[in-house]
Write an enzyme that holds these catalytic residues in place. Structure first.
Site, PDB file in Angstrom:
ATOM      1  N   TYR A  56       0.709  -1.244   0.058  1.00  0.00           N
ATOM      2  CA  TYR A  56      -0.054  -0.040   0.059  1.00  0.00           C
ATOM      3  C   TYR A  56       0.871   1.230   0.133  1.00  0.00           C
ATOM      4  O   TYR A  56       1.819   1.304   0.664  1.00  0.00           O
ATOM      5  CB  TYR A  56      -1.188   0.119   1.138  1.00  0.00           C
ATOM      6  CG  TYR A  56      -2.376  -0.087   0.811  1.00  0.00           C
ATOM      7  CD1 TYR A  56      -3.067   0.823  -0.029  1.00  0.00           C
ATOM      8  CD2 TYR A  56      -3.085  -1.168   1.288  1.00  0.00           C
ATOM      9  CE1 TYR A  56      -4.289   0.584  -0.387  1.00  0.00           C
ATOM     10  CE2 TYR A  56      -4.319  -1.468   0.640  1.00  0.00           C
ATOM     11  CZ  TYR A  56      -5.008  -0.259  -0.014  1.00  0.00           C
ATOM     12  OH  TYR A  56      -6.313  -0.653  -0.221  1.00  0.00           O
ATOM     13  N   GLU A  58      -0.512   4.936  -0.586  1.00  0.00           N
ATOM     14  CA  GLU A  58      -1.213   5.953  -0.850  1.00  0.00           C
ATOM     15  C   GLU A  58      -0.336   7.217  -0.794  1.00  0.00           C
ATOM     16  O   GLU A  58       0.378   7.372   0.391  1.00  0.00           O
ATOM     17  CB  GLU A  58      -2.530   6.003   0.013  1.00  0.00           C
ATOM     18  CG  GLU A  58      -3.633   4.948  -0.231  1.00  0.00           C
ATOM     19  CD  GLU A  58      -4.659   5.098   0.491  1.00  0.00           C
ATOM     20  OE1 GLU A  58      -5.185   6.066   1.235  1.00  0.00           O
ATOM     21  OE2 GLU A  58      -5.665   4.348   0.453  1.00  0.00           O
ATOM     22  N   ASP A 209      -5.467  13.675 -25.619  1.00  0.00           N
ATOM     23  CA  ASP A 209      -5.713  12.295 -25.184  1.00  0.00           C
ATOM     24  C   ASP A 209      -5.206  11.414 -26.300  1.00  0.00           C
ATOM     25  O   ASP A 209      -5.608  11.052 -27.219  1.00  0.00           O
ATOM     26  CB  ASP A 209      -7.242  12.028 -25.200  1.00  0.00           C
ATOM     27  CG  ASP A 209      -7.666  10.409 -24.808  1.00  0.00           C
ATOM     28  OD1 ASP A 209      -6.469   9.711 -24.739  1.00  0.00           O
ATOM     29  OD2 ASP A 209      -8.737  10.370 -24.505  1.00  0.00           O
ATOM     30  N   THR A 235      -3.155   5.875 -22.282  1.00  0.00           N
ATOM     31  CA  THR A 235      -3.091   4.609 -21.483  1.00  0.00           C
ATOM     32  C   THR A 235      -1.760   3.995 -22.106  1.00  0.00           C
ATOM     33  O   THR A 235      -1.073   4.408 -22.879  1.00  0.00           O
ATOM     34  CB  THR A 235      -3.904   3.602 -22.109  1.00  0.00           C
ATOM     35  OG1 THR A 235      -4.103   3.596 -23.767  1.00  0.00           O
ATOM     36  CG2 THR A 235      -5.432   3.664 -21.858  1.00  0.00           C
ATOM     37  N   LYS A 238      -1.462   0.249 -25.176  1.00  0.00           N
ATOM     38  CA  LYS A 238      -1.890   0.022 -26.292  1.00  0.00           C
ATOM     39  C   LYS A 238      -0.513  -0.068 -27.296  1.00  0.00           C
ATOM     40  O   LYS A 238       0.228  -0.698 -27.150  1.00  0.00           O
ATOM     41  CB  LYS A 238      -2.934   1.312 -26.803  1.00  0.00           C
ATOM     42  CG  LYS A 238      -4.113   1.091 -26.011  1.00  0.00           C
ATOM     43  CD  LYS A 238      -5.321   2.092 -26.519  1.00  0.00           C
ATOM     44  CE  LYS A 238      -6.601   1.996 -25.975  1.00  0.00           C
ATOM     45  NZ  LYS A 238      -6.645   2.494 -24.824  1.00  0.00           N
ATOM     46  N   ARG A 244      -1.431  -3.065 -18.571  1.00  0.00           N
ATOM     47  CA  ARG A 244      -2.573  -2.079 -18.580  1.00  0.00           C
ATOM     48  C   ARG A 244      -2.782  -0.948 -17.733  1.00  0.00           C
ATOM     49  O   ARG A 244      -2.210  -1.224 -16.559  1.00  0.00           O
ATOM     50  CB  ARG A 244      -3.790  -3.218 -18.184  1.00  0.00           C
ATOM     51  CG  ARG A 244      -5.146  -2.802 -18.376  1.00  0.00           C
ATOM     52  CD  ARG A 244      -5.937  -4.111 -18.775  1.00  0.00           C
ATOM     53  NE  ARG A 244      -5.899  -4.593 -20.000  1.00  0.00           N
ATOM     54  CZ  ARG A 244      -6.125  -4.033 -21.336  1.00  0.00           C
ATOM     55  NH1 ARG A 244      -7.245  -3.130 -21.243  1.00  0.00           N
ATOM     56  NH2 ARG A 244      -5.806  -4.552 -22.321  1.00  0.00           N
TER      57      ARG A 244
HETATM   58  N1  DSN Z   1     -11.316   0.430 -25.174  1.00  0.00           N
HETATM   59  C1  DSN Z   1     -10.501   1.510 -25.834  1.00  0.00           C
HETATM   60  C2  DSN Z   1     -10.394   1.293 -27.227  1.00  0.00           C
HETATM   61  O1  DSN Z   1     -10.685   0.303 -27.769  1.00  0.00           O
HETATM   62  O2  DSN Z   1      -9.983   2.178 -28.038  1.00  0.00           O
HETATM   63  C3  DSN Z   1     -10.803   2.957 -25.728  1.00  0.00           C
HETATM   64  O3  DSN Z   1     -11.301   3.036 -24.139  1.00  0.00           O
END
Ligand code: DSN
Length: 430
Positions: A56, A58, A209, A235, A238, A244
């Site tokens: 933990y 925080e 974004d 994110t 990707k 993730r």
């Molecule tokens: N799930 C993502 C995507 O597939 O683009 C977006 O949140």
């Protein structure tokens, strides 16, 4: 029981072992074409499965609410340093559990409830957190939308690209406090410069974004929005090929507000095992090999789009400049919906996702579009030739969708192809 490299570690749970084995088999014997997915390296997987999950923490390095965080502080600092260096940013927050959390934290940090935000509409290529009526973001903030230009038959100017006249006129009319650039179903390069110019003209903050293209930016295949945007959220799993999760980089003037919005504003304890894995991924993304990889992702997507066109599919906007191709299935077969195409391709061992296309007459659950991406199979080593072959396999399966034998034959072709491109070929049992 289906076997995977994790069997040696999970000795007390046959059900979980079996399911992991099945998923291992699925990922390594079928094609992963979901544009938001990738194959993380064994090092990223190992860090994600590390003992840091026990801790933990925080707060932030040097300002924690629990003891025993000496090592965790160093780990999170390492991740933050690597991330600021990767994008040339002033400040990094590596704690967001996901891209959606990161986006909402940015809004919470820099906006008051009810403030106006201008973002890309979901059905034009945006994201749920860009103010979709289904998202909490549309309830807390007043989102107004921009979209893409109409489709045109002129091959020099096919349309379906961000309509900057619309962005500017919406900005002048609504005077948003923030403009959001970035998309999830848009195959063109997003230039941060005109967004910055419009934001400056109306005195708005600019958030970029970059969830989908963070890896392409890190590899230098796409322009870096960091010098232009107040905040960049993304994110890590990707095109960036990490674990993730989410992350935010921002200008120093916003650092304190961003940190407070992530914790304690949105989240409790950070996932330090995921943060360690993010650190691994940021180091991988800084290597020259990663630039070769991201250039190959784009080149593969362009070859894929061209080969799909040969098979009669239309790519929205006429092609691609990133890792994805958004197909308008109506050109291939007026009756074929995205839902049916996704299901047929699943049976053929080709994993995709249905997606709305701009001005789609069908619902988001049915759709007229299919989104495919090249990042994962490029990680597995596939190049233009393999993507050209995959286009033919997709067309064969979809043309013969009533014929189970034909679909099984494509599945065998897919398995043969995948057997030469196992992303974890060197990841053997412990
Ligand atoms: N799930 C993502 C995507 O597939 O683009 C977006 O949140």
């Amino acid at each position: 029981m289906v076997s995977s490299p994790f069997d040696a570690w999970i000795t007390n749970d046959d059900e979980v072992t079996e399911l992991l084995g099945q998923e291992w088999q699925r990922q390594t014997t079928t094609l992963q074409l979901i544009a938001s997915e990738n194959f993380a390296s064994p090092a990223v997987l190992a860090a994600t499965g590390s003992i840091l999950t026990n801790k933990y923490a925080e707060g932030y390095p040097g300002r924690r609410y629990y003891g025993g965080n000496q090592v965790v502080d160093e780990m999170e600092d390492l991740a933050r340093r690597r991330l600021t260096a990767l994008f040339g940013a002033d400040h990094a927050n590596v704690q967001p559990h996901s891209g959606a959390n990161a986006n909402v934290a940015v809004y919470q940090a820099l906006l008051e409830p009810g403030d106006t935000v201008l973002a890309m509409r979901l059905d034009q290529g945006g994201h749920l957190t860009h103010g979709s009526p289904a998202s909490i973001t549309s309830k807390w903030w007043n989102f107004v939308a921009y979209g893409v230009t109409p489709r045109s038959d002129d091959p020099e100017n096919p349309g379906e690209m961000i309509d900057f006249e619309n962005v500017r006129s919406q900005a002048l009319e609504h005077r948003p406090k923030m403009i959001v650039a970035g998309a999830t179903a848009y195959s063109r390069l997003i230039d941060p410069v005109p967004f910055r110019e419009i934001a400056d003209e109306v005195g708005a903050l600019l958030m970029f974004d970059s969830a989908h293209v963070a890896g392409l930016i890190a590899g230098g295949s796409h322009p870096n929005p960091v010098p232009y945007a107040d905040v960049v959220a993304f994110t890590t799993h990707k095109t960036l090929r990490g674990p993730r999760g989410g992350a935010i980089v921002c200008r120093e003037e916003h650092a304190k507000k961003i940190d407070s919005a992530v914790f304690p504003g949105q989240q409790g304890g950070p996932l330090e095992h995921a943060i360690a894995a993010k650190a691994v991924a940021f180091k991988e993304a800084a290597s020259p090999r990663f630039s070769t990889y991201t250039d190959q992702i784009v080149s593969n997507a362009q070859a894929f789009s061209a080969a799909l066109a040969e098979e009669g599919f239309r790519s929205v906007s006429g092609g691609t400049q990133n890792h994805m191709v958004l197909l308008d299935l109506r050109e291939f077969d007026e009756e074929l919906t995205g839902k049916v195409a996704q299901e047929v391709l699943d049976r053929a061992g080709i994993t995709t996702n249905r997606n709305t296309i701009p001005d789609d007459p069908r619902s988001a659950f049915i759709t007229s579009g299919l989104r495919v991406g090249t990042a994962a199979q490029t990680t597995a080593g596939m190049n233009e030739g393999e993507f050209t072959a995959i286009a033919a396999m997709m067309a064969t399966a979809l043309r013969n969708r009533q014929d189970e034998e034909a679909i099984k034959a494509v599945r065998r072709e897919v398995a043969t192809l995948c057997s030469g491109f196992n992303p974890y070929a060197n990841f053997t049992k412990q």
